[in-house]
Design an enzyme around this catalytic site. Sequence first.
Site, PDB file in Angstrom:
ATOM      1  N   ASP A 216     -23.221  32.468 -58.074  1.00  0.00           N
ATOM      2  CA  ASP A 216     -24.073  33.199 -57.831  1.00  0.00           C
ATOM      3  C   ASP A 216     -25.051  33.697 -58.975  1.00  0.00           C
ATOM      4  O   ASP A 216     -24.650  33.480 -60.083  1.00  0.00           O
ATOM      5  CB  ASP A 216     -23.177  34.537 -57.533  1.00  0.00           C
ATOM      6  CG  ASP A 216     -24.313  35.614 -57.089  1.00  0.00           C
ATOM      7  OD1 ASP A 216     -25.020  35.401 -56.084  1.00  0.00           O
ATOM      8  OD2 ASP A 216     -24.387  36.666 -57.516  1.00  0.00           O
ATOM      9  N   GLU A 267     -11.426  18.082 -65.370  1.00  0.00           N
ATOM     10  CA  GLU A 267      -9.661  18.050 -65.584  1.00  0.00           C
ATOM     11  C   GLU A 267      -8.958  18.175 -64.404  1.00  0.00           C
ATOM     12  O   GLU A 267      -7.665  17.613 -64.384  1.00  0.00           O
ATOM     13  CB  GLU A 267      -9.331  19.368 -66.341  1.00  0.00           C
ATOM     14  CG  GLU A 267      -9.751  19.635 -67.403  1.00  0.00           C
ATOM     15  CD  GLU A 267      -9.583  20.954 -68.259  1.00  0.00           C
ATOM     16  OE1 GLU A 267      -8.805  21.584 -67.696  1.00  0.00           O
ATOM     17  OE2 GLU A 267     -10.444  21.402 -69.107  1.00  0.00           O
TER      18      GLU A 267
END
Length: 553
Positions: A216, A267
């Site tokens: 956002d 990751e």
Amino acid sequence: MTELEQFAAPGSEWWRSAVIYQIYPRSFADASGDGIGDLPGITSRLDALKDLGIDAIWLSPFMTSPQKDAGYDVADYRDVDPIFGTLADFDEMLAQAHARGIRVIVDLVPNHSSDQHAWFQQALKAAPGSPERARYIFRDGKGENGELPPNNWESVFGGGQWTRITEPDGSPGQWYLHIFDVSQPDFDWTNDEVREEFRGILRFWLDRGVDGFRVDVAHGMIKKDGLPDYTPPADADSMGGGEDDVPYWGQDGVHDIYRDWHEVLAEYDGDRALCGEAWLPTLKKTALWVRPDEMHQTFNFPYMMTEWDAEKIGAVIRESLDEFGAVGAPSTWVLSNHDVIRHASRLALTADSPQGDGIGPKSQGKPDQATGLARARAATTVMLALPGSSYLYQGEELGLPEAMEIPDAFRQDPTWFRTNGERYGRDGCRVPLPWEADAPAFGFSPTGASWLPQPAEWALFARDIEEADAASTLNLYKRLLTLRRERELGTGSLVWEDLGENAVAFRRGDLHVAVNLGAEPLELGEGVSFVVQSQPFEGTALPTDHAVWYTKA
């Protein structure tokens, strides 16, 4: 490793071509009966989304919040607000979505928190210059006694961006910045503690198995040094689209944040994705958000806000493909979301309506519903033939128009209150969905409760009614999405075709796509065989406000 967890070959990651369906949780489906949609409600309707043919869902905020701005004021980033359910409900919804081959993207609100967040409550009790206040943007006021705000910035929701606090000793104190509502203080993203906190929040949800984040206000987290005064143009969009060099939008420092987040997502297995809500003045600047080491997608707001004009639509598609392609990113396409007038109404407006203002009972230039729906179906028919990733907003597959006649007493958008009713805000695109025409609340809630009133005429748009109608908007979407997948239209490139100044036309392999935005029918020539018509018609001349997919002998 499941099918959803596998890495794709570089350049073919799922998010490059996905159709992503935005769920506004409080308005999607209510299982508890309190009139507010919830996570178990979403789980109960996942089969309908699988049947629609989407690839992923994006959930607007469901984290713990006082709900001053419908969840975009987060008090706890690591939990579910009780009105939506529990973390266990979220885990079940995620598992059920994945079992259906549907990925899940969650909304993250990093620009600001709720004023009920533990950090902000600590800041209010702490002294000026303290580490607690350094997490947010506190400043001394101007004037003889600090009685004036630090600058003249105007809130997106109306009024000023600064609010003065009362210090613990009862004296008038510092001011804090809030681009949005007074209950949404902005974080200070120059603070390393803030950056580390959000790395932890990302990992919390990634560890649970989410497939990515919609970020956002992705262009608002860094403010210009010195916080200089700024007055936007009178006709400016509330989120800054179209404006250049706004001191609280699109500052260069945001890119360092997303490079850092990119590394966090890398990751994890499964090509997790970041998609930014970044309202920027040009597509060239928008594309900077999706360079190879930053976000994976960003919303294409210039495309969404383009008016119903052949030259302008053709130009924004060309520019989008060029600019996103230049940085190795997919173009994204979107026509509606929870912040704008639904495109089944917006495309037929006959008066200006700046983004965020909304339309209501006293608005000028209200749309003709039939014209709006015809244009919406045509626009979607074009959009779903474009290479890249497309976003759908819940209810658009039913052809829902904007709910314009909401009584004043039921309105809830902060914009309505902060402008004393001068701007209607976004409630009209957030009204709960109709599922079954004859059920309480049209199937949204078992008790008939609904946090915003549903127009009576929405019975005609209920999903069960449209399921049974071969010519419905719902069945148009299903056909478009099926063919898009079968023909792999989300990947590859297009070849432009010239059907005159009032048309947008291109070819995807042997599939021709055309939309008529002119006043007269458009002859498509000999040997035409229609694959999809945005609305049924006879003959080979393409009517006004219609779009088609076709092949030629």
